[in-house]
Scaffold this active site. Structure first.
Site, PDB file in Angstrom:
ATOM      1  N   LEU A  83      58.819  25.361  23.447  1.00 25.63           N
ATOM      2  CA  LEU A  83      57.703  24.548  23.933  1.00 25.63           C
ATOM      3  C   LEU A  83      56.609  24.354  22.872  1.00 25.63           C
ATOM      4  O   LEU A  83      56.100  25.335  22.318  1.00 25.63           O
ATOM      5  CB  LEU A  83      57.099  25.212  25.179  1.00 25.63           C
ATOM      6  CG  LEU A  83      55.978  24.422  25.877  1.00 25.63           C
ATOM      7  CD1 LEU A  83      56.499  23.129  26.463  1.00 25.63           C
ATOM      8  CD2 LEU A  83      55.310  25.277  26.946  1.00 25.63           C
ATOM      9  N   ASP A  84      56.244  23.099  22.612  1.00 31.98           N
ATOM     10  CA  ASP A  84      55.146  22.760  21.697  1.00 31.98           C
ATOM     11  C   ASP A  84      55.362  23.290  20.280  1.00 31.98           C
ATOM     12  O   ASP A  84      54.400  23.503  19.535  1.00 31.98           O
ATOM     13  CB  ASP A  84      53.796  23.268  22.242  1.00 31.98           C
ATOM     14  CG  ASP A  84      53.457  22.632  23.579  1.00 31.98           C
ATOM     15  OD1 ASP A  84      53.877  21.478  23.802  1.00 31.98           O
ATOM     16  OD2 ASP A  84      52.783  23.271  24.395  1.00 31.98           O
ATOM     17  N   ALA A  85      56.607  23.509  19.918  1.00 30.58           N
ATOM     18  CA  ALA A  85      56.897  24.077  18.594  1.00 30.58           C
ATOM     19  C   ALA A  85      57.752  23.150  17.739  1.00 30.58           C
ATOM     20  O   ALA A  85      58.216  23.543  16.674  1.00 30.58           O
ATOM     21  CB  ALA A  85      57.585  25.425  18.756  1.00 30.58           C
TER      22      ALA A  85
END
EC number: 3.5.1.10
Lengths: 283, 283, 283, 283
Positions: free
Chosen positions: C226-228
């Site tokens: 996530l969000d990486a």
């Protein structure tokens, strides 16, 4: 009820103490105060938000007393706005849609709390957007010959709808002194350059020709001198030799819509004051 | 050994292929290539870094061949720099110390890889900094009467030390056309405004008077027209009504030193080309 | 006709010369070349725009030859896009309208040259905007129980319409690995923080709690973590103690829409490459 | 004489009016007032600059009266500074010279109005700069074994010279809780990342690995938790795939020195207040 009071007057000792004491004595609670002194001009400016129990206070009495106790003795120019007032904004546009879409989407999501009685344009290109948002659209063509007549129609519309302030969302026409005089510091323009550089027509072309590494946009109140009114907000973005004029224009559009919307919000929130062709922008 | 080649010539098909093929055939390995086409002027620009086995290649042969095989046929203006060359930079200053300290601290920590044969000033105020850094300091006063004589002394120093380029680190004097002609696109100035706004004297005062919300600094090559030369680098910072002129100046100092040092580094790294009074700045 | 070729391969001497020589021999004129070498990974990246006389060249022949002469020997990953191809973009939204309005107004003014076969949402709140712009709208609610079924419907739609890439314009739902695998580096998200700070839910609340002086927005390709995923574009704006969380959110909206639209434009223009969870963004 | 008063207390109606009335009654003229209310915590903050005729007012009487009339009843934490006080700043450095040079050049040109009784370092690398500026230099090496003893020597120096606040100008050592307790909100650090991203060691390496497009620097008051203290100032700059870690470090140096010097100036001007691990930064 929340009130916002804006004051300016010759600077002297004791103004803050007198005003805040008065508000307190009238039963108000100050929730925000910002002040500025223009040392050169020796003028004091203040913005004050206060909360009153609206059932108790009579605002017309309050105004009378403020005038006699403070504004008279201190020689103040001042005004007071109630939070429940919702200003009426007219939008003037031409053919570019980005500022219009941006303002209307903010309006639609209650980020910009105004009424928009109408959108006015010298072209029909953006009429479809007015229809999308169900806002009346007036098409008033402007030519050298019809300019005076066109402006007469504009003024009639502005007065009919009780417009408080006008936003030129890339309107691209010069506003006459007569209209400016009716709306002093109440016509907001967006100019597509970092003023005072590149005032006038085709600023992106001029910026490209000069080879600048940064371009900007400037929102200002309209005065008689073209692009020379009090600046409300500016922002910039970087460019390089690899950008063509079309790239300047595309990058500039993003600046224009953001800068204009910031200026409109500052105006609506009564965070702007004008003095000596400059603005005080309260935080 | 690393070489940097800068080229410009009339645009036509096949240039990149010809140049890169030539480098490859000569045993070079291209480690960086950036190119730009000015469509309006129909001019092609390229910057090329290559690695050669320096024991093998004769660079004078290389240059001769490059000239006959490529530069002649394509009508190129070009030059080549070897990574081991260390340019000689003269610093001209006046009374402000911030740009000088900034450049010297970068010099001292090897961020700016140059030789600095001397610092020259029309005042003695900053002589102590030259002493701190053990760099020769020449004091050449300039008055209306002595300007021609002063410049003669400057040229003698520049030639004696074999100076490659001059940095005006807030020198505050107008450079004569004669000196500019000797160092075309090799005199770097820092102007304390966001050019073309506020060219000339006292730009912070002018910016304050206009009520701008953003101020800037601009580094450019010096040309005959004051503050109108090709822009190398610009940057800006926000200001507000609450800032006095002294605050503009203080905030501006930080811009000036950062912008000037960036421009100097770009120049040293051969990342700038000039054409039609504009710069191409390679990445 | 204009083509854009993207290449990456193990770095070695001679690649640029070979590729540009090949293009030239095939009758192409290179109008733009940018290249990058990741020294750590020893990988070479290149983006090349060329013009061909489309009546003469057979692009399938060209591709076959490029593969056998260059891509095979140099072990290249590569692809080629013709300028006349117009990618198909699906928009996934939830309840916030600002990114959607922003993308659609750019689409409408031909700033973003794509087809938008449909807008999909887990809520009906923004259906009216799809109607304003006359774009098909699909309402696929998502709950913990229906998530698998909902994604099945999404995939059917994506395949039915031949979608090339997906833009999550504040979609607010986590995308499953199965869907990500179908669109590797082709799902673009906008996260409302300056990643890697404040990944996950409620980043403005977290930024407020930490007392940062700058907030940001980040557009990235979606990966399983996530969000990486690889960051395409970021931007920031200043905040102060005087801003409430609601102010962070309002200021952030302007960042989100600008950053997302820049990322979408870079993707459409084939200016992004992904390697080792990072992007190369060509100029 | 000019005084600066900083106050915080539980929020309630009438504070501004009471304080400004008191100052006025004591013969002071308020020349600046800024206030903030933390609605979540229900705390009121104010910064007030006033001018008094210093020959007439007894400031010890003033303080006693302020305490009994205002601070007691309103439960205020407050302090007052006279403009003639000149704070004593200790500089802790290690091996990097850029922040030190930057602060000293500002000090030397009276931009930063402090006394600098000494520079302290765990290495001798920057001793030459202390000599350039003729400031006493103390070399106190720090190893795991000698850390306690080293800090004891530091405290002795700090107390001997009556230091008011400490600036860690890239000191690179962790400060012990014992020392932090002696100087609460009076130790200013510069961290070379955009906190809270990349706290701890080697932030530029971490930023490079993550592939961010913007890097930053953060100045904060030191608290026990590493890099987690109240943020005073942050700034950022753009980076791209073409920047190596060395480029991140070089670009970061410019951020670090500018951000640190801004934080130091805000601290000296008494424009910072700390509450709940966040700062209020007055304009």
């Amino acid at each position: 009820m929340k009130t916002t009071i804006l004051i300016h007057c010759p600077d002297q000792a004791g103004i803050i103490s007198s005003v805040t004491g008065f508000i307190h004595a009238e039963g108000g609670n100050i929730i925000y105060l910002d002040q500025h002194v223009d040392k050169q001009a020796n003028v004091f400016f203040m913005r004050l938000e206060s909360e009153f129990d609206g059932n108790v206070v009579s605002f017309s009495d309050f105004k009378n007393e403020f005038q006699s106790v403070l504004a008279g003795p201190y020689n103040m120019e001042w005004n007071m706005h109630l939070s429940e007032e919702r200003p009426k904004m007219a939008l003037f546009v031409s053919k570019y849609n980005h500022c219009l879409y941006d303002l209307l989407s903010r309006f639609h999501s209650h980020e910009v709390e105004v009424d928009i009685p109408f959108i006015l344009s010298n072209h029909r290109d953006l009429e479809y957007i007015a229809e999308q948002f169900q806002i009346p659209f007036y098409h008033i063509p402007v030519t050298a010959d019809t300019k005076a007549e066109a402006e007469k129609q504009q003024v009639e519309l502005l007065e009919k709808y009780g417009i408080d302030f006008i936003v030129l969302a890339r309107y691209m026409q010069i506003i006459s002194p007569a209209l400016i005089d009716k709306y002093p510091n109440r016509i907001i323009n967006i100019h597509h350059s970092f003023l005072p550089a590149f005032a006038g027509a085709k600023p992106y072309h001029a910026a490209f020709a000069r080879g600048v590494k940064i371009i900007g946009a400037t929102s200002h109140y309209v005065t008689e001198e073209l692009d020379a009114g009090p600046i409300i907000e500016q922002d910039v973005t970087t460019v390089s030799h690899s950008h063509k004029i079309a790239d300047f224009i595309a990058k500039g559009r993003d600046l224009e819509k953001i800068v204009l919307s910031r200026a409109v919000k500052l105006h609506i929130q009564r965070k702007t004051m004008v003095y000596n062709n400059k603005t005080i922008i309260f935080s």
